[in-house]
Scaffold this active site. Structure first.
Site, PDB file in Angstrom:
ATOM      1  N   THR A 133     -56.052   3.318  80.426  1.00 26.80           N
ATOM      2  CA  THR A 133     -56.874   2.816  81.118  1.00 26.80           C
ATOM      3  C   THR A 133     -57.552   1.214  80.855  1.00 26.80           C
ATOM      4  O   THR A 133     -56.488   0.945  80.257  1.00 26.80           O
ATOM      5  CB  THR A 133     -58.345   3.518  79.366  1.00 26.80           C
ATOM      6  OG1 THR A 133     -59.333   2.858  79.339  1.00 26.80           O
ATOM      7  CG2 THR A 133     -57.541   3.245  78.446  1.00 26.80           C
ATOM      8  N   ASP A 134     -58.561   1.130  81.659  1.00 28.82           N
ATOM      9  CA  ASP A 134     -58.583  -0.296  81.400  1.00 28.82           C
ATOM     10  C   ASP A 134     -59.091  -1.465  80.098  1.00 28.82           C
ATOM     11  O   ASP A 134     -58.434  -2.518  79.541  1.00 28.82           O
ATOM     12  CB  ASP A 134     -60.182  -0.650  82.620  1.00 28.82           C
ATOM     13  CG  ASP A 134     -61.074   0.138  81.830  1.00 28.82           C
ATOM     14  OD1 ASP A 134     -61.404   0.542  81.114  1.00 28.82           O
ATOM     15  OD2 ASP A 134     -61.816  -0.838  82.661  1.00 28.82           O
ATOM     16  N   GLU A 135     -59.251  -0.281  78.780  1.00 28.49           N
ATOM     17  CA  GLU A 135     -60.064  -0.775  78.091  1.00 28.49           C
ATOM     18  C   GLU A 135     -58.439  -1.355  77.183  1.00 28.49           C
ATOM     19  O   GLU A 135     -59.145  -1.934  76.416  1.00 28.49           O
ATOM     20  CB  GLU A 135     -60.380   0.634  77.089  1.00 28.49           C
ATOM     21  CG  GLU A 135     -61.492   1.009  77.588  1.00 28.49           C
ATOM     22  CD  GLU A 135     -62.716   1.203  76.268  1.00 28.49           C
ATOM     23  OE1 GLU A 135     -62.301   2.290  75.316  1.00 28.49           O
ATOM     24  OE2 GLU A 135     -63.489   2.656  77.232  1.00 28.49           O
ATOM     25  N   TYR A 159     -59.014   3.771  69.592  1.00 33.34           N
ATOM     26  CA  TYR A 159     -58.665   4.022  71.182  1.00 33.34           C
ATOM     27  C   TYR A 159     -57.462   3.917  71.703  1.00 33.34           C
ATOM     28  O   TYR A 159     -56.570   4.300  72.504  1.00 33.34           O
ATOM     29  CB  TYR A 159     -59.995   5.013  71.607  1.00 33.34           C
ATOM     30  CG  TYR A 159     -59.647   4.718  73.528  1.00 33.34           C
ATOM     31  CD1 TYR A 159     -59.467   6.121  73.290  1.00 33.34           C
ATOM     32  CD2 TYR A 159     -60.197   4.470  74.197  1.00 33.34           C
ATOM     33  CE1 TYR A 159     -59.012   6.892  74.999  1.00 33.34           C
ATOM     34  CE2 TYR A 159     -59.585   4.742  75.793  1.00 33.34           C
ATOM     35  CZ  TYR A 159     -59.008   5.868  75.727  1.00 33.34           C
ATOM     36  OH  TYR A 159     -58.887   6.100  77.391  1.00 33.34           O
ATOM     37  N   LYS A 163     -53.734   3.793  72.932  1.00 34.35           N
ATOM     38  CA  LYS A 163     -53.603   4.153  74.540  1.00 34.35           C
ATOM     39  C   LYS A 163     -52.534   3.238  75.244  1.00 34.35           C
ATOM     40  O   LYS A 163     -51.703   3.437  75.527  1.00 34.35           O
ATOM     41  CB  LYS A 163     -55.085   3.922  75.928  1.00 34.35           C
ATOM     42  CG  LYS A 163     -55.626   5.246  75.500  1.00 34.35           C
ATOM     43  CD  LYS A 163     -55.203   6.383  76.258  1.00 34.35           C
ATOM     44  CE  LYS A 163     -54.917   6.475  77.434  1.00 34.35           C
ATOM     45  NZ  LYS A 163     -54.189   7.577  77.892  1.00 34.35           N
TER      46      LYS A 163
HETATM   47  P1  NAD Z   1     -60.543  14.512  77.653  1.00 33.53           P
HETATM   48  O1  NAD Z   1     -60.872  14.677  76.705  1.00 33.53           O
HETATM   49  O2  NAD Z   1     -62.149  15.254  79.409  1.00 33.53           O
HETATM   50  O3  NAD Z   1     -59.980  15.671  78.389  1.00 33.53           O
HETATM   51  C1  NAD Z   1     -58.299  15.650  77.003  1.00 33.53           C
HETATM   52  C2  NAD Z   1     -57.287  16.761  77.815  1.00 33.53           C
HETATM   53  O4  NAD Z   1     -56.507  16.456  76.468  1.00 33.53           O
HETATM   54  C3  NAD Z   1     -58.440  18.200  77.122  1.00 33.53           C
HETATM   55  O5  NAD Z   1     -58.261  18.811  78.058  1.00 33.53           O
HETATM   56  C4  NAD Z   1     -57.621  18.231  75.648  1.00 33.53           C
HETATM   57  O6  NAD Z   1     -58.007  19.638  75.153  1.00 33.53           O
HETATM   58  C5  NAD Z   1     -56.300  17.431  76.030  1.00 33.53           C
HETATM   59  N1  NAD Z   1     -55.279  17.351  74.871  1.00 33.53           N
HETATM   60  C6  NAD Z   1     -55.712  16.773  74.080  1.00 33.53           C
HETATM   61  N2  NAD Z   1     -54.916  16.815  73.418  1.00 33.53           N
HETATM   62  C7  NAD Z   1     -54.056  17.121  73.763  1.00 33.53           C
HETATM   63  C8  NAD Z   1     -52.476  17.610  73.301  1.00 33.53           C
HETATM   64  N3  NAD Z   1     -52.418  16.715  71.844  1.00 33.53           N
HETATM   65  N4  NAD Z   1     -51.600  18.362  73.506  1.00 33.53           N
HETATM   66  C9  NAD Z   1     -52.342  18.816  74.979  1.00 33.53           C
HETATM   67  N5  NAD Z   1     -53.566  18.650  75.685  1.00 33.53           N
HETATM   68  C10 NAD Z   1     -54.355  17.869  74.767  1.00 33.53           C
HETATM   69  O7  NAD Z   1     -60.447  13.421  78.952  1.00 33.53           O
HETATM   70  P2  NAD Z   1     -60.577  12.910  80.239  1.00 33.53           P
HETATM   71  O8  NAD Z   1     -61.924  11.844  79.882  1.00 33.53           O
HETATM   72  O9  NAD Z   1     -60.786  13.762  81.158  1.00 33.53           O
HETATM   73  O10 NAD Z   1     -59.148  11.685  80.306  1.00 33.53           O
HETATM   74  C11 NAD Z   1     -58.207  12.344  80.627  1.00 33.53           C
HETATM   75  C12 NAD Z   1     -57.117  10.793  80.416  1.00 33.53           C
HETATM   76  O11 NAD Z   1     -57.154  10.242  81.149  1.00 33.53           O
HETATM   77  C13 NAD Z   1     -57.070  10.193  78.937  1.00 33.53           C
HETATM   78  O12 NAD Z   1     -55.698  10.164  79.483  1.00 33.53           O
HETATM   79  C14 NAD Z   1     -57.670   9.220  78.968  1.00 33.53           C
HETATM   80  O13 NAD Z   1     -57.592   8.207  77.862  1.00 33.53           O
HETATM   81  C15 NAD Z   1     -57.847   8.659  79.914  1.00 33.53           C
HETATM   82  N6  NAD Z   1     -58.956   8.496  80.627  1.00 33.53           N
HETATM   83  C16 NAD Z   1     -60.121   8.424  81.000  1.00 33.53           C
HETATM   84  C17 NAD Z   1     -61.350   7.670  81.122  1.00 33.53           C
HETATM   85  C18 NAD Z   1     -62.628   8.865  81.699  1.00 33.53           C
HETATM   86  O14 NAD Z   1     -63.695   7.908  81.550  1.00 33.53           O
HETATM   87  N7  NAD Z   1     -62.884   9.369  80.997  1.00 33.53           N
HETATM   88  C19 NAD Z   1     -61.015   6.451  81.983  1.00 33.53           C
HETATM   89  C20 NAD Z   1     -59.968   5.823  81.901  1.00 33.53           C
HETATM   90  C21 NAD Z   1     -58.567   6.358  81.609  1.00 33.53           C
HETATM   91  O1  DAU Z   2     -63.514   1.726  80.167  1.00 36.77           O
HETATM   92  C1  DAU Z   2     -62.369   3.450  80.472  1.00 36.77           C
HETATM   93  C2  DAU Z   2     -62.785   4.596  79.521  1.00 36.77           C
HETATM   94  O2  DAU Z   2     -64.306   4.499  79.422  1.00 36.77           O
HETATM   95  C3  DAU Z   2     -62.145   5.765  79.100  1.00 36.77           C
HETATM   96  O3  DAU Z   2     -61.043   5.261  78.926  1.00 36.77           O
HETATM   97  C4  DAU Z   2     -62.672   6.413  77.849  1.00 36.77           C
HETATM   98  O4  DAU Z   2     -61.643   7.397  77.500  1.00 36.77           O
HETATM   99  C5  DAU Z   2     -64.013   6.646  78.312  1.00 36.77           C
HETATM  100  O5  DAU Z   2     -64.771   7.714  76.957  1.00 36.77           O
HETATM  101  C6  DAU Z   2     -65.076   6.233  78.333  1.00 36.77           C
HETATM  102  O6  DAU Z   2     -64.668   4.973  77.472  1.00 36.77           O
HETATM  103  P1  DAU Z   2     -66.376   3.983  77.341  1.00 36.77           P
HETATM  104  O7  DAU Z   2     -67.137   4.611  75.038  1.00 36.77           O
HETATM  105  O8  DAU Z   2     -66.239   2.737  78.184  1.00 36.77           O
HETATM  106  O9  DAU Z   2     -67.190   5.457  77.627  1.00 36.77           O
HETATM  107  P2  DAU Z   2     -68.520   5.589  76.742  1.00 36.77           P
HETATM  108  O10 DAU Z   2     -69.293   7.232  77.785  1.00 36.77           O
HETATM  109  O11 DAU Z   2     -68.430   6.473  75.310  1.00 36.77           O
HETATM  110  O12 DAU Z   2     -69.867   5.018  76.491  1.00 36.77           O
HETATM  111  C7  DAU Z   2     -69.725   4.189  77.352  1.00 36.77           C
HETATM  112  C8  DAU Z   2     -70.711   3.075  77.154  1.00 36.77           C
HETATM  113  O13 DAU Z   2     -72.452   4.068  76.967  1.00 36.77           O
HETATM  114  C9  DAU Z   2     -70.317   2.520  76.380  1.00 36.77           C
HETATM  115  O14 DAU Z   2     -71.250   0.483  76.343  1.00 36.77           O
HETATM  116  C10 DAU Z   2     -71.214   2.808  74.743  1.00 36.77           C
HETATM  117  C11 DAU Z   2     -72.290   3.207  75.221  1.00 36.77           C
HETATM  118  N1  DAU Z   2     -72.900   4.501  74.897  1.00 36.77           N
HETATM  119  C12 DAU Z   2     -72.454   5.630  74.714  1.00 36.77           C
HETATM  120  C13 DAU Z   2     -72.940   6.433  74.266  1.00 36.77           C
HETATM  121  C14 DAU Z   2     -72.121   7.636  73.973  1.00 36.77           C
HETATM  122  C15 DAU Z   2     -74.336   3.791  74.209  1.00 36.77           C
HETATM  123  O15 DAU Z   2     -75.193   2.848  73.901  1.00 36.77           O
HETATM  124  N2  DAU Z   2     -74.817   5.197  73.700  1.00 36.77           N
HETATM  125  C16 DAU Z   2     -74.325   6.413  73.568  1.00 36.77           C
HETATM  126  O16 DAU Z   2     -74.916   7.368  73.151  1.00 36.77           O
END
Ligand code: NAD
Ligand code: DAU
Length: 357
Positions: A133-135, A159, A163
């Site tokens: 992630t970019d975080e 989180y 990561k």
């Molecule tokens: P998600 O929470 O939707 O999916 C995660 C999946 O991993 C689920 O299917 C869950 O069952 C599985 N999982 C969790 N713990 C596990 C374990 N111990 N063993 C096996 N499987 C397990 O997450 P996502 O949004 O699809 O994110 C996928 C990846 O991308 C993550 O590594 C996350 O950090 C990264 N990422 C997500 C975003 C985003 O915006 N969603 C952005 C940047 C990076």
């Molecule tokens: O930047 C990449 C990341 O983006 C991933 O690594 C994470 O897995 C993914 O969950 C996401 O993290 P964020 O914290 O940015 O996503 P979230 O959707 O939780 O929140 C996006 C923004 O919106 C953040 O600034 C918090 C705000 N927010 C979120 C929720 C759920 C609100 O204002 N209200 C809300 O109810």
């Protein structure tokens, strides 16, 4: 040939598996623990597809990993498995340490053991791609340059710290043991199958059910949005052509404030599913207490992957968000299913285990 995907029942992982099997013949072994965010409904179209082999399991289970690797002999592993929600990491960080750090360590060790037993040509061709992630780069001030790959790691939430730790382990397994790794760091994804705890799907689902749309703090935090299918295409490009040991930042050049996102969703719903009383969904916007330690701005400099590997996002935010809102309108059954827990009952029945939530 086969690849092993971990976390392939989650949001990004399931999009990746679906796109992969739509375009390619190569089988996918999908290892997922099916936590609250993993959902086999996402993969329902693959139920009778012999190229998709689902294994319910934990990336921390080294016996299972050894068995799966030995049995299926993948040419690559793509690691999506993680706890992914920042808010949950604040209220309960332990599972983030267990899965994102210890789980990644166990996966790396199991893969290293398997990889070191491969014939030399297969060892050279093998790839371990870690999805991050970019975080990990922390937060940006308003006018700062977007995150590039050389930026210092400064994670701020449990989180992002977990990561960041996993990224460091991946890097070390390359430098120390020669494991052929690739790491991708991407910005906020959105699109189909996004669990409705994250901003975009939560706002759509809450709006449609007449609930408040909770905007944290002043709503002026900035995220850089990437349509999930563009992210999946970028991962495939890195897997095919990325330089071993390198990291690639992936983003959509779509910086938006949260309040802009919420208002855009409301405007799209006003158009696509107008309320009977003709009022706007925007009336449901509610400012709430801010997230502790809330990062102010993320933005990705995606030039490296664009210039080296020729990847570019296909969707603009305008096209991607319209598709996303339409997908949620067309898939109310999926939303109900992930919310009411019936899919968990099905999984317990199917796999004979209690669901982990
Ligand atoms: P998600 O929470 O939707 O999916 C995660 C999946 O991993 C689920 O299917 C869950 O069952 C599985 N999982 C969790 N713990 C596990 C374990 N111990 N063993 C096996 N499987 C397990 O997450 P996502 O949004 O699809 O994110 C996928 C990846 O991308 C993550 O590594 C996350 O950090 C990264 N990422 C997500 C975003 C985003 O915006 N969603 C952005 C940047 C990076
Ligand atoms: O930047 C990449 C990341 O983006 C991933 O690594 C994470 O897995 C993914 O969950 C996401 O993290 P964020 O914290 O940015 O996503 P979230 O959707 O939780 O929140 C996006 C923004 O919106 C953040 O600034 C918090 C705000 N927010 C979120 C929720 C759920 C609100 O204002 N209200 C809300 O109810």
């Amino acid at each position: 040939m086969t690849i092993l995907v971990t976390g392939g029942a989650g949001f990004i992982g399931s999009n990746f598996v679906l796109d992969w099997l739509a375009d390619l013949q190569e089988s996918v072994v999908n290892l997922d623990k099916l936590t609250y965010s993993g959902n086999l409904k996402n993969l329902a179209n693959l139920r009778c597809d012999p190229r998709h082999i689902f294994v319910r399991g934990d990336v921390g289970d080294r016996n299972l990993l050894a068995h799966v690797l030995d049995q299926h002999r993948p040419r690559a592993v793509i690691n999506f498995a993680a706890e992914s929600h920042v808010d949950r990491s604040i209220s309960g960080p332990e599972v983030f340490i267990n899965t994102n750090i210890v789980g990644s360590f166990c996966l790396l060790e199991s893969v290293r053991s398997y990889w070191s037993g491969l014939p030399p040509a297969d060892q050279t061709a093998f790839r371990f791609l870690h999805v991050s992630t970019d975080e990990v780069y922390g937060t940006l001030s308003k006018d700062a340059q977007p995150f590039a790959e050389h930026f210092r790691y400064e994670p701020n939430s449990p989180y992002s710290a977990s990561k960041a730790a996993s990224d460091h382990l991946v890097r070390a397994w390359h430098h120390t043991y020669g494991l052929p790794v690739l790491t991708t760091n991407c910005s906020n994804n959105y699109g189909p199958y996004h669990f409705p705890e994250k901003l975009i799907p939560l706002m759509i689902v809450n709006a449609l059910s007449g609930k408040p749309l909770p905007v944290y703090g002043d709503g002026l935090q900035v995220r850089d949005w990437l349509y999930v299918k563009d992210h999946c295409a970028a991962i495939r490009r890195v897997l095919d052509a990325g330089r071993v040991g390198e990291t690639y930042n992936i983003g959509g050049w779509n910086e938006k404030t949260n309040i802009e996102i919420v208002k855009t969703i409301c405007a799209l719903l006003d158009e696509l599913r107008p309320k009977i009383d003709a009022t706007s969904y925007a009336a449901q916007i509610t400012y709430v207490t801010d997230r502790p330690g809330h990062d102010r701005r993320y933005a990705i400099n995606a030039r490296k992957i664009e210039q080296e590997l020729g990847w570019r996002p296909a969707e603009t935010f305008e096209t991607g968000i319209r598709k996303t809102v339409q997908w949620y309108l067309d898939n109310s059954e999926w939303v109900e299913h992930v919310q009411n827990g019936s899919y968990r009952d099905w999984v317990s029945f199917q796999y004979g285990q209690e669901m982990v939530t």
